[in-house]
Design a protein around this motif. Structure first.
Motif, mmCIF file in Angstrom:
data_model
loop_
_atom_site.group_PDB
_atom_site.id
_atom_site.type_symbol
_atom_site.label_atom_id
_atom_site.label_comp_id
_atom_site.label_asym_id
_atom_site.label_seq_id
_atom_site.Cartn_x
_atom_site.Cartn_y
_atom_site.Cartn_z
ATOM 1 N N VAL A 104 -25.662 -19.637 -18.221
ATOM 2 C CA VAL A 104 -24.711 -19.403 -17.129
ATOM 3 C C VAL A 104 -23.315 -19.826 -17.588
ATOM 4 N N HIS A 106 -19.850 -17.618 -18.163
ATOM 5 C CA HIS A 106 -18.599 -18.116 -17.585
ATOM 6 C C HIS A 106 -17.514 -18.164 -18.659
ATOM 7 N N ILE A 110 -29.384 -12.030 -16.670
ATOM 8 C CA ILE A 110 -29.068 -12.475 -15.311
ATOM 9 C C ILE A 110 -28.233 -13.749 -15.352
ATOM 10 N N ARG A 141 -24.733 -12.929 -16.609
ATOM 11 C CA ARG A 141 -23.962 -12.180 -15.598
ATOM 12 C C ARG A 141 -23.555 -13.091 -14.440
ATOM 13 N N ASP A 142 -24.435 -14.008 -14.057
ATOM 14 C CA ASP A 142 -24.093 -14.958 -12.995
ATOM 15 C C ASP A 142 -22.897 -15.814 -13.400
ATOM 16 N N GLU A 168 -19.726 -13.807 -13.193
ATOM 17 C CA GLU A 168 -19.320 -13.560 -11.808
ATOM 18 C C GLU A 168 -18.477 -14.700 -11.254
ATOM 19 N N GLN A 169 -18.724 -15.911 -11.729
ATOM 20 C CA GLN A 169 -17.935 -17.055 -11.264
ATOM 21 C C GLN A 169 -16.444 -16.847 -11.528
ATOM 22 N N LYS A 214 -15.370 -12.615 -9.754
ATOM 23 C CA LYS A 214 -15.369 -12.302 -8.324
ATOM 24 C C LYS A 214 -13.991 -12.394 -7.663
ATOM 25 N N THR A 222 -36.181 -18.472 -12.559
ATOM 26 C CA THR A 222 -35.532 -17.376 -11.852
ATOM 27 C C THR A 222 -36.363 -16.942 -10.645
#
Length: 352
Positions: A139, A143, A171, A174-175, A178-179, A182, A306
């Motif tokens: 994650v 980022h 996943i 991508r998470d 997104e931080q 977005k 997950t």
């Protein structure tokens, strides 16, 4: 007691004492018999054969354990299933599993668990509460990729090239992206015009995807690639991106990608020290040889999979490598100066 009778008893005492010593937890003989089997998904990314595997081998050798490789499954689930069966038949004590397909491998995983063999899910998550997940913080990796690229390209059309959709690492990555993305998407500063999964994470598939995307969207300002191998395909689709006009981010610290960072054709490669990860896996395996309880492995923390299962993971921290800190990978002997600085004008970036 007569000398003759004492002489008869002493050998028996010696045998019993030797047996007790060899079976004592942590005895040197016990450590020497620890056998660790490793099932590799692929060596297509250079890091696995050149960094991860040597890291595991050294840690196990230093701990007096035996390393047994299942070989390169070449991203074929059926090949990996056969290799795991061979490892289990070799009476291994711990299985380190770098899965091709986290769903297809579950029967093989269950065979290992049924045999009482502790399992480390190496660099790729397995949906199980009974395995230790060992990886870098993916994650955070995602980022970092998005953070570094948006710093130099805070507006425009973005493309996201993701890994194989059968796995969970895409996943996580991508998470993390997104931080950062977005708020920029919400404000209208950037637009994600395309987002694709890439079978087997290959550069060839990524190149084809990127070529198709460019046909539909020729005006692209940035590409976030979930690894350096796919970034190689993206770069090829862009004709080499020689002017660095399209801002590309990736991860793994592949030598060719680090050279692109030095050349200015890639913004960032988030470096996951794979040798360090291999070393951590080897040390965790040594601990599991002595005690199969994954919760007691040094560095293990509670985490949900997950799919929401309670389990344990050990997460290592990555480092984003840009043109400003190339010396970090040189100092770590991760890459030679000749490979890092190939084609780079001397003095144009620190480290070259």
């Amino acid at each position: 007691m007569s000398i003759r009778r004492l002489a008869a008893i002493l050998p028996i005492v010696a045998i019993v004492a030797a047996a007790c010593t060899s079976n004592s937890p942590g005895a040197s003989a016990g450590a020497a018999t620890c056998k660790v089997g490793v099932a590799w998904a692929t060596f297509q990314e250079p890091r696995y054969g050149q960094r991860d595997e040597p890291g595991i081998k050294k840690a196990l050798a230093d701990g007096g354990a035996e390393y047994i490789s299942g070989g390169d499954a070449q991203n074929k689930a059926e090949t990996q299933a056969s290799q795991i069966a061979t490892l289990l038949a070799a009476n291994i004590d711990v299985l380190v599993l770098n899965s091709v397909d986290p769903t297809a491998v579950l029967p093989s995983l269950q065979d290992a668990l049924d045999a009482g063999i502790p399992v480390i899910a190496y660099d790729r998550e397995l949906e199980s509460s009974k395995v230790l997940f060992l990886t870098h913080n993916n994650v955070l990796v995602g980022h970092m990729i998005a953070d570094e690229v948006t710093k130099v390209q805070p507006t425009g059309n973005y493309v996201i090239i993701k890994g194989d959709e059968t796995q969970t690492n895409p996943i996580f990555l991508r998470d993390g992206m997104e931080q950062i993305l977005k708020p920029l998407v919400d404000s209208g500063a950037i637009t994600i015009v395309a987002e694709e999964f890439t079978k087997d994470w290959t550069s060839e598939n990524a190149q084809t995807e990127m070529e198709n995307i460019l046909t539909a969207h020729p005006d692209i300002q940035a590409v976030l690639s979930e690894n350096d191998n796919m970034a190689t395909g993206v770069t090829a689709a862009l004709g080499g991106n020689a002017d660095g006009k399209v801002k590309i981010g990736g991860q793994d610290g592949d030598p060719i990608a680090l050279n692109r960072v030095a050349l200015g054709t890639q913004v960032v490669s988030v470096w996951k020290n794979a040798t360090e990860l291999g070393d951590a896996a080897g040390k965790a395996a040594l601990e599991l040889c002595k005690d199969p309880d994954i919760s007691k492995v040094t560095g293990a923390v509670k985490q949900k999979t997950t799919g929401g299962l309670d389990s344990y993971a050990e997460l290592l921290n990555p480092v984003p490598i840009t043109k400003d800190n190339l010396q970090v990978v040189l100092d770590a002997n991760w890459i030679t100066k000749a490979d890092l600085c190939k084609g780079v004008t001397a003095g144009s970036v620190a480290g070259c």
